[in-house]
Design a protein around this motif. Structure first.
Motif, PDB file in Angstrom:
ATOM      1  N   HIS A   1      18.684  -6.398  -8.301  1.00 61.05           N
ATOM      2  CA  HIS A   1      18.216  -5.900  -7.017  1.00 61.05           C
ATOM      3  C   HIS A   1      18.486  -4.397  -6.943  1.00 61.05           C
ATOM      4  CE1 HIS A   1      18.187 -10.164  -5.944  1.00 61.05           C
ATOM      5  NE2 HIS A   1      17.349  -9.813  -4.990  1.00 61.05           N
ATOM      6  N   THR A   2      17.444  -3.624  -6.662  1.00 59.22           N
ATOM      7  CA  THR A   2      17.561  -2.179  -6.563  1.00 59.22           C
ATOM      8  C   THR A   2      16.882  -1.711  -5.281  1.00 59.22           C
ATOM      9  OG1 THR A   2      15.536  -1.849  -7.823  1.00 59.22           O
ATOM     10  CG2 THR A   2      17.597  -1.830  -9.063  1.00 59.22           C
ATOM     11  N   ILE A   3      17.068  -0.457  -4.950  1.00 65.16           N
ATOM     12  CA  ILE A   3      16.429   0.112  -3.769  1.00 65.16           C
ATOM     13  C   ILE A   3      15.003   0.507  -4.121  1.00 65.16           C
ATOM     14  CG2 ILE A   3      16.441   2.043  -2.158  1.00 65.16           C
ATOM     15  CD1 ILE A   3      19.449   1.994  -2.256  1.00 65.16           C
ATOM     16  N   HIS A   4      14.073   0.010  -3.306  1.00 63.35           N
ATOM     17  CA  HIS A   4      12.667   0.342  -3.454  1.00 63.35           C
ATOM     18  C   HIS A   4      12.289   1.235  -2.280  1.00 63.35           C
ATOM     19  CE1 HIS A   4      12.726  -2.888  -6.327  1.00 63.35           C
ATOM     20  NE2 HIS A   4      11.449  -2.708  -6.608  1.00 63.35           N
ATOM     21  N   GLY A   5      11.761   2.423  -2.566  1.00 55.63           N
ATOM     22  CA  GLY A   5      11.403   3.377  -1.532  1.00 55.63           C
ATOM     23  C   GLY A   5       9.902   3.469  -1.335  1.00 55.63           C
ATOM     24  N   GLU A   6       9.511   3.877  -0.150  1.00 60.17           N
ATOM     25  CA  GLU A   6       8.105   4.011   0.193  1.00 60.17           C
ATOM     26  C   GLU A   6       7.499   5.230  -0.515  1.00 60.17           C
ATOM     27  OE1 GLU A   6       5.500   5.017   4.166  1.00 60.17           O
ATOM     28  OE2 GLU A   6       7.475   4.141   4.401  1.00 60.17           O
ATOM     29  N   ILE A   7       6.290   5.050  -1.074  1.00 57.28           N
ATOM     30  CA  ILE A   7       5.594   6.150  -1.745  1.00 57.28           C
ATOM     31  C   ILE A   7       4.240   6.340  -1.077  1.00 57.28           C
ATOM     32  CG2 ILE A   7       6.725   5.804  -3.954  1.00 57.28           C
ATOM     33  CD1 ILE A   7       4.091   4.460  -4.898  1.00 57.28           C
ATOM     34  N   LYS A   8       3.599   7.458  -1.381  1.00 55.71           N
ATOM     35  CA  LYS A   8       2.256   7.708  -0.876  1.00 55.71           C
ATOM     36  C   LYS A   8       1.247   6.932  -1.695  1.00 55.71           C
ATOM     37  CE  LYS A   8       2.424  12.277   1.134  1.00 55.71           C
ATOM     38  NZ  LYS A   8       1.856  13.625   1.063  1.00 55.71           N
ATOM     39  N   LYS A   9       0.117   6.614  -1.075  1.00 52.86           N
ATOM     40  CA  LYS A   9      -0.948   5.917  -1.796  1.00 52.86           C
ATOM     41  C   LYS A   9      -1.722   6.884  -2.645  1.00 52.86           C
ATOM     42  CE  LYS A   9      -1.734   2.513   1.730  1.00 52.86           C
ATOM     43  NZ  LYS A   9      -2.675   1.868   2.561  1.00 52.86           N
TER      44      LYS A   9
ATOM     45  N   TYR B   1       6.004  -3.135  -4.800  1.00 58.32           N
ATOM     46  CA  TYR B   1       5.716  -4.165  -3.808  1.00 58.32           C
ATOM     47  C   TYR B   1       4.794  -3.576  -2.754  1.00 58.32           C
ATOM     48  CZ  TYR B   1       9.512  -7.166  -5.478  1.00 58.32           C
ATOM     49  OH  TYR B   1      10.310  -7.974  -6.230  1.00 58.32           O
ATOM     50  N   ILE B   2       3.881  -4.398  -2.226  1.00 59.72           N
ATOM     51  CA  ILE B   2       2.998  -3.982  -1.142  1.00 59.72           C
ATOM     52  C   ILE B   2       3.410  -4.749   0.101  1.00 59.72           C
ATOM     53  CG2 ILE B   2       0.625  -3.939  -0.291  1.00 59.72           C
ATOM     54  CD1 ILE B   2      -0.284  -3.779  -3.183  1.00 59.72           C
ATOM     55  N   THR B   3       3.611  -4.025   1.209  1.00 57.02           N
ATOM     56  CA  THR B   3       4.021  -4.636   2.464  1.00 57.02           C
ATOM     57  C   THR B   3       3.452  -3.828   3.615  1.00 57.02           C
ATOM     58  OG1 THR B   3       5.926  -5.466   3.703  1.00 57.02           O
ATOM     59  CG2 THR B   3       6.197  -3.356   2.587  1.00 57.02           C
ATOM     60  N   GLN B   4       3.799  -4.210   4.833  1.00 52.32           N
ATOM     61  CA  GLN B   4       3.340  -3.498   6.015  1.00 52.32           C
ATOM     62  C   GLN B   4       4.533  -3.082   6.852  1.00 52.32           C
ATOM     63  OE1 GLN B   4       0.750  -6.197   8.070  1.00 52.32           O
ATOM     64  NE2 GLN B   4      -1.041  -5.498   6.927  1.00 52.32           N
ATOM     65  N   LYS B   5       4.354  -2.001   7.622  1.00 48.94           N
ATOM     66  CA  LYS B   5       5.394  -1.573   8.547  1.00 48.94           C
ATOM     67  C   LYS B   5       4.744  -1.134   9.848  1.00 48.94           C
ATOM     68  CE  LYS B   5       5.978   3.357   7.760  1.00 48.94           C
ATOM     69  NZ  LYS B   5       6.922   4.410   7.483  1.00 48.94           N
ATOM     70  N   ASN B   6       5.528  -1.166  10.909  1.00 53.11           N
ATOM     71  CA  ASN B   6       5.084  -0.711  12.213  1.00 53.11           C
ATOM     72  C   ASN B   6       5.364   0.777  12.319  1.00 53.11           C
ATOM     73  OD1 ASN B   6       4.870  -0.112  14.997  1.00 53.11           O
ATOM     74  ND2 ASN B   6       5.193  -2.284  15.483  1.00 53.11           N
TER      75      ASN B   6
ATOM     76  N   LYS C   1     -10.722   3.325  11.868  1.00 52.07           N
ATOM     77  CA  LYS C   1      -9.382   2.863  11.525  1.00 52.07           C
ATOM     78  C   LYS C   1      -8.411   4.039  11.522  1.00 52.07           C
ATOM     79  CE  LYS C   1      -9.307  -1.046   8.883  1.00 52.07           C
ATOM     80  NZ  LYS C   1      -9.063  -1.667   7.612  1.00 52.07           N
ATOM     81  N   GLY C   2      -8.431   4.858  12.565  1.00 44.63           N
ATOM     82  CA  GLY C   2      -7.654   6.084  12.592  1.00 44.63           C
ATOM     83  C   GLY C   2      -6.155   5.892  12.720  1.00 44.63           C
ATOM     84  N   LYS C   3      -5.700   5.411  13.867  1.00 47.93           N
ATOM     85  CA  LYS C   3      -4.264   5.372  14.160  1.00 47.93           C
ATOM     86  C   LYS C   3      -3.801   3.939  14.399  1.00 47.93           C
ATOM     87  CE  LYS C   3      -3.388   9.805  14.242  1.00 47.93           C
ATOM     88  NZ  LYS C   3      -2.413  10.453  13.433  1.00 47.93           N
ATOM     89  N   ASP C   4      -3.881   3.084  13.386  1.00 47.26           N
ATOM     90  CA  ASP C   4      -3.390   1.717  13.521  1.00 47.26           C
ATOM     91  C   ASP C   4      -1.877   1.725  13.656  1.00 47.26           C
ATOM     92  OD1 ASP C   4      -5.923   0.687  13.307  1.00 47.26           O
ATOM     93  OD2 ASP C   4      -5.787   0.371  11.145  1.00 47.26           O
ATOM     94  N   VAL C   5      -1.342   0.761  14.384  1.00 47.04           N
ATOM     95  CA  VAL C   5       0.103   0.671  14.548  1.00 47.04           C
ATOM     96  C   VAL C   5       0.740   0.141  13.270  1.00 47.04           C
ATOM     97  CG1 VAL C   5       1.945  -0.407  15.857  1.00 47.04           C
ATOM     98  CG2 VAL C   5      -0.080   0.385  17.039  1.00 47.04           C
ATOM     99  N   ARG C   6       0.151  -0.906  12.687  1.00 50.69           N
ATOM    100  CA  ARG C   6       0.683  -1.462  11.440  1.00 50.69           C
ATOM    101  C   ARG C   6      -0.082  -0.868  10.263  1.00 50.69           C
ATOM    102  NH1 ARG C   6       4.532  -4.701  12.114  1.00 50.69           N
ATOM    103  NH2 ARG C   6       4.585  -5.395   9.981  1.00 50.69           N
ATOM    104  N   VAL C   7       0.660  -0.293   9.320  1.00 52.22           N
ATOM    105  CA  VAL C   7       0.039   0.337   8.166  1.00 52.22           C
ATOM    106  C   VAL C   7       0.554  -0.329   6.886  1.00 52.22           C
ATOM    107  CG1 VAL C   7      -0.392   2.563   9.230  1.00 52.22           C
ATOM    108  CG2 VAL C   7       1.801   2.131   8.183  1.00 52.22           C
ATOM    109  N   THR C   8      -0.287  -0.367   5.865  1.00 51.35           N
ATOM    110  CA  THR C   8       0.081  -0.914   4.566  1.00 51.35           C
ATOM    111  C   THR C   8       0.791   0.166   3.763  1.00 51.35           C
ATOM    112  OG1 THR C   8      -1.843  -2.350   4.625  1.00 51.35           O
ATOM    113  CG2 THR C   8      -0.784  -2.039   2.498  1.00 51.35           C
TER     114      THR C   8
END
Length: 66
Positions: free
Chosen positions: A58-66, A33-38, A3-10
């Protein structure tokens, strides 16, 4: 197959205003929130306006590291 370089990541989106207010201990928690991006279409970090149940708006939700 690995599962190295998937296009869609969680990804995980975290409320930016709850993180800042957590120092003051005003909010009861941090909205996530958990979602996916390309990965090819959006290589940078994702930011979306989502509803935060702790801020009650409603506020801005930013992407964080797992």
């Amino acid at each position: 197959m690995g599962k190295g370089k998937d296009v869609r990541v969680t990804i995980i989106l975290e409320c930016t205003s709850c993180v800042r207010n957590d120092i003051k201990k005003e909010s009861a928690g941090i909205s996530r929130y958990i979602t996916q991006k390309n990965r090819h279409n959006t290589p940078s970090r994702l930011e979306l306006r989502k509803f935060c149940p702790y801020c009650y708006k409603h506020t801005i939700h930013g992407e964080i590291k797992k």
